[in-house]
Design an enzyme around this catalytic site. Structure first.
Site, mmCIF file in Angstrom:
data_model
loop_
_atom_site.group_PDB
_atom_site.id
_atom_site.type_symbol
_atom_site.label_atom_id
_atom_site.label_comp_id
_atom_site.label_asym_id
_atom_site.label_seq_id
_atom_site.Cartn_x
_atom_site.Cartn_y
_atom_site.Cartn_z
ATOM 1 N N GLY A 257 4.832 1.103 6.784
ATOM 2 C CA GLY A 257 4.732 -0.233 6.193
ATOM 3 C C GLY A 257 3.351 -0.840 6.314
ATOM 4 O O GLY A 257 3.191 -2.051 6.182
ATOM 5 N N PRO A 300 2.991 6.390 7.965
ATOM 6 C CA PRO A 300 2.346 5.724 6.833
ATOM 7 C C PRO A 300 2.655 6.448 5.527
ATOM 8 O O PRO A 300 2.667 7.674 5.477
ATOM 9 C CB PRO A 300 0.850 5.853 7.153
ATOM 10 N N GLY A 301 2.941 5.688 4.481
ATOM 11 C CA GLY A 301 3.095 6.272 3.151
ATOM 12 C C GLY A 301 1.997 5.705 2.269
ATOM 13 O O GLY A 301 0.967 6.331 2.013
ATOM 14 N N ARG A 302 2.210 4.453 1.875
ATOM 15 C CA ARG A 302 1.271 3.730 1.024
ATOM 16 C C ARG A 302 -0.187 3.849 1.498
ATOM 17 O O ARG A 302 -1.097 4.116 0.704
ATOM 18 C CB ARG A 302 1.677 2.245 1.034
ATOM 19 N N ARG A 339 6.007 -1.407 -10.486
ATOM 20 C CA ARG A 339 5.826 -2.329 -9.358
ATOM 21 C C ARG A 339 5.565 -3.784 -9.768
ATOM 22 O O ARG A 339 6.121 -4.694 -9.159
ATOM 23 C CB ARG A 339 4.734 -1.827 -8.417
ATOM 24 N N TYR A 343 8.385 -5.960 -8.133
ATOM 25 C CA TYR A 343 8.006 -6.694 -6.909
ATOM 26 C C TYR A 343 6.978 -7.780 -7.157
ATOM 27 O O TYR A 343 6.379 -8.268 -6.202
ATOM 28 C CB TYR A 343 7.333 -5.745 -5.898
ATOM 29 N N CYS A 369 9.351 -1.708 -24.255
ATOM 30 C CA CYS A 369 10.035 -2.812 -24.909
ATOM 31 C C CYS A 369 10.744 -3.704 -23.895
ATOM 32 O O CYS A 369 11.977 -3.746 -23.839
ATOM 33 C CB CYS A 369 10.998 -2.264 -25.940
ATOM 34 N N TYR A 398 3.839 4.607 -4.888
ATOM 35 C CA TYR A 398 5.041 3.999 -5.457
ATOM 36 C C TYR A 398 4.951 3.711 -6.944
ATOM 37 O O TYR A 398 5.712 2.893 -7.450
ATOM 38 C CB TYR A 398 5.398 2.707 -4.701
HETATM 39 C C1 LIG Z 1 9.135 3.713 3.154
HETATM 40 C C2 LIG Z 1 9.166 4.152 4.547
HETATM 41 C C3 LIG Z 1 7.976 4.390 5.230
HETATM 42 C C4 LIG Z 1 6.619 4.190 4.624
HETATM 43 O O1 LIG Z 1 6.349 2.906 4.192
HETATM 44 P P1 LIG Z 1 4.867 2.622 3.652
HETATM 45 O O2 LIG Z 1 4.853 1.181 3.323
HETATM 46 O O3 LIG Z 1 4.666 3.442 2.437
HETATM 47 O O4 LIG Z 1 3.931 2.967 4.743
HETATM 48 C C5 LIG Z 1 8.053 4.858 6.526
HETATM 49 N N1 LIG Z 1 9.246 5.059 7.136
HETATM 50 C C6 LIG Z 1 10.410 4.840 6.502
HETATM 51 C C7 LIG Z 1 11.683 5.116 7.201
HETATM 52 C C8 LIG Z 1 10.420 4.385 5.189
HETATM 53 O O5 LIG Z 1 11.575 4.166 4.578
#
Ligand SMILES: *Cc1c(COP(=O)(O)O)cnc(C)c1O
Length: 440
Positions: A257, A300-302, A339, A343, A369, A398
């Site tokens: 997150g 971390p993802g984002r 997005r 959001y 559309c 995302y």
């Molecule tokens: C989505 C998610 C993440 C990553 O969130 P980011 O905002 O992309 O860093 C990490 N752990 C879990 C369990 C998630 O569902």
């Protein structure tokens, strides 16, 4: 170059440059040429930025807390080329479906570094995870706890698990992306005793090995305080479980997150700030509570992929409503990036063939559309005309994974750029692809 453009450029991948013709370059490649060669909409990923973010997370965490494993949250964007890079950089992987596990498996991603999340994993997905010896399954609820134990029993294996706990913390993100509050579909609530029951049940399950706890508060989280508060709640709970059940916390994951800047005026903690807050809290509290310092898992993802990705679009129709708004319409939109509609996400943009020019205010609209198909409202752009290439930064997270074939528009191609070379990592869909699974 105008000041506003200079600061907007800071959002692009680390390798961005602007040449004397005002063309934007990423990874040594001219974005205008890339658009010509591969068509638009096109997603461009910069390998140098991807690797740099992986290394920054690993360095900032392990220098403060050596026993850390950084696992990339695949749902932000996963593809085989990316999985290979993550594997080479030594990261683990957080997956949430059989599909994501299959991508990891297809590039021989080390199983033991894969963590399987999700609030309603199917029995087939759990069987697949057991067959492929996925390192950890993060159990979310009582149904899964029982189901997984039964499946593992049938296969005569002992599966290592974490429990996903819901600390009851509001990280003040968008209501659609908050997950750590009590009223959430995810995890065992700490507040009402369900978490304690889950620990007892997991410890007595014949074919499960409870290694530790996980929580994920939501995304993006613009402050380090929610992490610190939730860590405190969960480590205190671990202490209680040690006293009550002689449970040892081997692993602990405060989730992901971590926020990124999408616009020039947004403020976010740095990766170092998050690392400092999280590791300091875990270190001091584990000592205070007389817990062995657990292995730390961060997800971390984002923050790994967002800045590495850029979306390129071609300008088509331009509609001016005098005194109201000028719409610049591009050949992508909610089909490749939902997005803004989902959001209210904000993006900046520049004209990739006029990257040093400023500025008049326009709204960039998609081609789908839906009135909500607006990619960026009231952004300042160089004067645009038909055929110009629009580049939107922070496009790596995302957007592609939520892409759809809405309006039966084929999904975009994706390329990886590095040191002046581009390679296709996902082909553009064709009409044939759209018809392939469709029957009369
Ligand atoms: C989505 C998610 C993440 C990553 O969130 P980011 O905002 O992309 O860093 C990490 N752990 C879990 C369990 C998630 O569902």
């Amino acid at each position: 170059m105008r000041q506003s453009n200079l600061s907007k450029l800071s959002l692009f991948p680390l390798t961005k440059e602007v040449d004397s013709h005002g063309h934007l370059y990423i990874g040594g490649c001219d974005c205008v040429n890339l658009a010509k060669e591969y068509g638009t909409p096109l997603y461009v990923f910069d390998e140098a930025t991807l690797r740099s973010k992986c290394q920054e997370f690993q360095t900032e965490f392990t220098k403060r807390y050596p026993n850390t494993l950084v696992i990339y949250a695949s749902k932000a964007f996963l593809n085989r080329a990316l999985a290979v890079i993550l594997k080479e950089e030594g990261l683990g992987l957080d997956v949430v479906s059989g599909g994501e596990i299959s991508v990891a498996h297809s590039v021989d991603f080390p199983n033991e570094k894969i963590y399987f999340h999700g609030n309603n994993k199917t029995a087939d997905e759990l069987k697949l995870a057991l067959d492929w010896k996925i390192g950890r399954i993060v159990v979310d609820n009582f149904y899964e706890l029982e189901l997984l134990n039964t499946l593992a029993h049938k296969k005569i294996v002992k599966q290592s698990i974490l429990l996903r706990l819901t600390p009851g913390i509001d990280p003040h993100t968008h209501r659609h992306t908050t997950t750590g509050i009590l009223d959430s579909k995810f995890g065992f609530p700490l507040a009402d005793g369900q978490a304690g029951t889950a620990v007892a049940q997991a410890l007595s399950a014949s074919n499960l090995d409870l290694k530790g706890f996980h929580f994920h508060l939501g995304s993006p989280i613009f402050d380090t305080a929610p992490f610190e508060i939730a860590i405190s709640l969960v480590l205190n709970f671990a202490r209680e479980m040690k006293t009550n059940h002689d449970f040892h916390l081997d692993e602990f994951s405060p989730g992901g997150g971590f926020a990124v800047k999408y616009t020039v005026d947004s403020q976010t903690p740095s990766i170092a700030d998050y690392a400092e807050a999280i590791t300091a809290k875990v270190t001091s509290l584990a000592s205070e509570l007389e817990l062995t310092h657990p292995k730390l898992i961060v997800e971390p993802g984002r923050a790994i992929v967002a800045q590495a990705g850029v979306a390129l679009y071609t300008v088509g129709s331009i509609k001016e409503i005098p005194g109201v708004r000028k719409y610049v319409c591009v050949d992508g939109g909610i089909g490749d990036n939902i997005r803004p509609a989902l959001y209210e996400a904000k993006y900046e943009a520049i004209v990739a063939n006029k990257a040093s020019d400023g500025s008049n205010t326009v709204t960039i609209a998609g081609r789908y559309c839906e009135s909500s198909d607006i990619l960026a409202q009231d952004v300042s752009l160089a004067p645009v005309s038909v055929g110009d290439i629009i580049a939107m930064p922070i496009g790596g997270a995302y957007s592609i994974p939520m892409a759809s074939n809405y309006n039966l528009v084929p999904r975009p191609a994706i390329i990886m750029v590095k040191e002046g070379k581009a390679r296709l990592i996902r082909k553009r869909e064709s009409y044939q692809d759209l018809l392939r699974l469709d029957l009369i």
